[in-house]
Design an enzyme around this catalytic site. Sequence first.
Site, PDB file in Angstrom:
ATOM      1  N   ASN A 116      -0.138   1.074  -7.597  1.00 25.50           N
ATOM      2  CA  ASN A 116      -1.234   1.946  -8.578  1.00 25.50           C
ATOM      3  C   ASN A 116      -0.092   3.687  -8.096  1.00 25.50           C
ATOM      4  OD1 ASN A 116      -2.061   0.101  -9.368  1.00 25.50           O
ATOM      5  ND2 ASN A 116      -3.868  -0.425  -8.022  1.00 25.50           N
ATOM      6  N   LYS A 150      -2.999   3.763 -16.671  1.00 31.40           N
ATOM      7  CA  LYS A 150      -3.228   3.174 -15.715  1.00 31.40           C
ATOM      8  C   LYS A 150      -4.159   4.168 -14.116  1.00 31.40           C
ATOM      9  CE  LYS A 150      -3.433  -0.338 -13.120  1.00 31.40           C
ATOM     10  NZ  LYS A 150      -2.883  -1.666 -11.516  1.00 31.40           N
ATOM     11  N   LYS A 182       0.901  -1.184  -0.140  1.00 29.85           N
ATOM     12  CA  LYS A 182      -0.245  -0.444  -0.201  1.00 29.85           C
ATOM     13  C   LYS A 182       0.716   1.402   0.249  1.00 29.85           C
ATOM     14  CE  LYS A 182      -3.830  -1.497   0.123  1.00 29.85           C
ATOM     15  NZ  LYS A 182      -5.232  -1.861  -0.549  1.00 29.85           N
ATOM     16  N   ASN A 241      -7.686   3.403 -13.189  1.00 30.69           N
ATOM     17  CA  ASN A 241      -8.312   3.153 -12.109  1.00 30.69           C
ATOM     18  C   ASN A 241      -9.230   3.965 -11.223  1.00 30.69           C
ATOM     19  OD1 ASN A 241      -6.851   0.913 -11.502  1.00 30.69           O
ATOM     20  ND2 ASN A 241      -5.237   1.406 -10.502  1.00 30.69           N
TER      21      ASN A 241
END
Length: 192
Positions: free
Chosen positions: A77, A160, A51, A164
């Site tokens: 991400n 990306k 994370k 998302n």
Amino acid sequence: VGQHAWREHVDAMNRGGLTLREGGADRNVAVRAAASADGVGPVDLVIVLVKSYHTREAMERARGLVGPATAVMSLQNGLGHEEILADVVGREHVLAGKTYKGGVLLGPGHVIAGVKGKETIIGELDGRVTERVARIADTFNRAGLAVTVSADIMGTMWDKLLINVATGALAGITRLPYGGLYAVPEVRTCAL
């Protein structure tokens, strides 16, 4: 995963390997697992996949894995992880990437591997296609994990992120799973 469950997972993998469920079938892969970087020593590649708010702490704890020739690659991400990693280990070690692969922990030493038809894109921060990034991609491809090298990894990361943002928000609002989300014309239009 809690600390106790994580220890069980590591112990199970060291005892009997990692069982991967792919397409409903299980296969076992021999692995060496550790709950910390202590005593492991320098490695060829460190993949950071935590994370966002754990990035600095994870890399500081894993600093012992980084030797003079170690590549450190984020597959997280979002944006900004590479700067944090560069601050901890030096920019010359850092690669960036994005993955569309996923997985689910079924139990200690047993996971669903969501890799079929899913790609991972990696690259040097400056866009050069170097021997090290090509070698990493080749290693993953030989292992059956589709990886391509990008000469514009920063553009890929923005792409990306935008996907998302649209998909995650709409999935939360509509409570539809990702798979069926864009089958609804109005939702697809909203995302676009």
